[in-house]
Design an enzyme around this catalytic site. Structure first.
Site, PDB file in Angstrom:
ATOM      1  N   ALA A   1       0.727  -1.112  -0.005  1.00 49.96           N
ATOM      2  CA  ALA A   1       0.002   0.034  -0.053  1.00 49.96           C
ATOM      3  C   ALA A   1       0.879   1.103   0.076  1.00 49.96           C
ATOM      4  O   ALA A   1       1.968   1.375   0.474  1.00 49.96           O
ATOM      5  CB  ALA A   1      -0.969  -0.059   1.218  1.00 49.96           C
ATOM      6  N   ASP A   2       0.369   2.373  -0.505  1.00 44.90           N
ATOM      7  CA  ASP A   2       1.124   3.602  -0.502  1.00 44.90           C
ATOM      8  C   ASP A   2      -0.202   4.536  -0.388  1.00 44.90           C
ATOM      9  O   ASP A   2      -1.051   4.677  -1.149  1.00 44.90           O
ATOM     10  CB  ASP A   2       1.878   3.763  -1.825  1.00 44.90           C
ATOM     11  CG  ASP A   2       2.808   4.941  -1.796  1.00 44.90           C
ATOM     12  OD1 ASP A   2       3.704   5.064  -1.135  1.00 44.90           O
ATOM     13  OD2 ASP A   2       2.300   6.152  -2.292  1.00 44.90           O
ATOM     14  N   THR A   3       0.285   6.083   0.422  1.00 46.74           N
ATOM     15  CA  THR A   3      -0.817   6.729   0.619  1.00 46.74           C
ATOM     16  C   THR A   3      -0.160   7.974   0.313  1.00 46.74           C
ATOM     17  O   THR A   3       0.996   8.498   0.537  1.00 46.74           O
ATOM     18  CB  THR A   3      -1.365   6.662   1.853  1.00 46.74           C
ATOM     19  OG1 THR A   3      -1.739   5.635   2.096  1.00 46.74           O
ATOM     20  CG2 THR A   3      -2.266   7.890   2.409  1.00 46.74           C
TER      21      THR A   3
ATOM     22  N   GLY B   1      -3.346   3.622  -2.816  1.00 48.28           N
ATOM     23  CA  GLY B   1      -3.327   2.648  -3.552  1.00 48.28           C
ATOM     24  C   GLY B   1      -2.745   1.315  -2.987  1.00 48.28           C
ATOM     25  O   GLY B   1      -2.120   1.272  -2.136  1.00 48.28           O
TER      26      GLY B   1
END
Length: 203
Positions: A80-82, A117
């Site tokens: 995940a990436d924010t 994502g």
């Protein structure tokens, strides 16, 4: 089944993140998992200038998941990436206090977007699922003194946009439109929906 509380029958989970917030969210919904932080080297966010946050976060989430997946023959990897997006400008984690000050000053009295994502990779088959989710966050007007005090707390240092909605910065937020957990770091409802597509065939 890996958790009594969660009705989805899923394979062995590996979280490709050292984020305590993402770990806490998975635990909150009753999932059990191992943690294997990704060692992927993320490019500076200015490399992604003029690209939509949804595209960038999905790409980085997949990068994180794929670097961990190579170590496993079985299991479902979660990457995940924010990022925070304001008028097309992407904000990641602040590099220092001055950067955090600039970010929070810019976000004051705005509606901005928080985009996470997420990537799932089945290590045994190589099957992938990648998506992103967006939440609109409305900040009230922030005073310089409270921004300075917030930065002094140390809370902004490891958070996209230099704030954590689940912490002291909750006092900055007038309202949101979308998934709250997405702002924390994982869109839980859509995650479980996608996990259901990787259900164990055993019953």
């Amino acid at each position: 089944m890996q958790a009594d509380e969660c009705p989805v029958k899923i394979p062995y989970l590996i979280l490709a993140s050292a984020s305590p917030r993402r770990s806490a969210l998975l635990t909150q919904i009753g999932l059990t998992f191992d943690i294997h932080p990704s060692d992927a080297v993320e490019p500076p966010h200015d490399v992604h200038a003029n690209k939509p946050a949804s595209e960038v976060t999905q790409k980085l989430a997949l990068l994180k998941a794929s670097t961990v997946a190579q170590y496993y023959d079985d299991g479902l990897i979660i990457g995940a990436d924010t990022l925070v997006s304001l008028n097309g400008k992407l904000l990641g984690k602040p590099t220092d206090d001055a950067d955090a000050l600039a970010m929070l000053t810019t976000l004051s009295n705005t509606c901005h977007e928080v985009v996470t994502g997420v990537a799932l990779i089945d290590a045994s088959s190589g099957r992938e699922r990648v998506w992103s989710e967006t939440t609109q966050v409305y900040f009230r007007k922030l005073q310089s003194a409270e921004i300075t005090a917030y930065i002094a707390s140390g809370e902004p240092s490891d958070k996209a946009g230099a704030y954590g909605i689940q912490g002291r910065a909750a006092a900055f937020v007038k309202r949101i439109n979308g998934c709250y957990f997405n702002v924390v770091g994982l869109p839980l409802a859509s995650l479980v929906e996608h996990l259901s597509d990787f259900q164990s065939k055993e019953d």
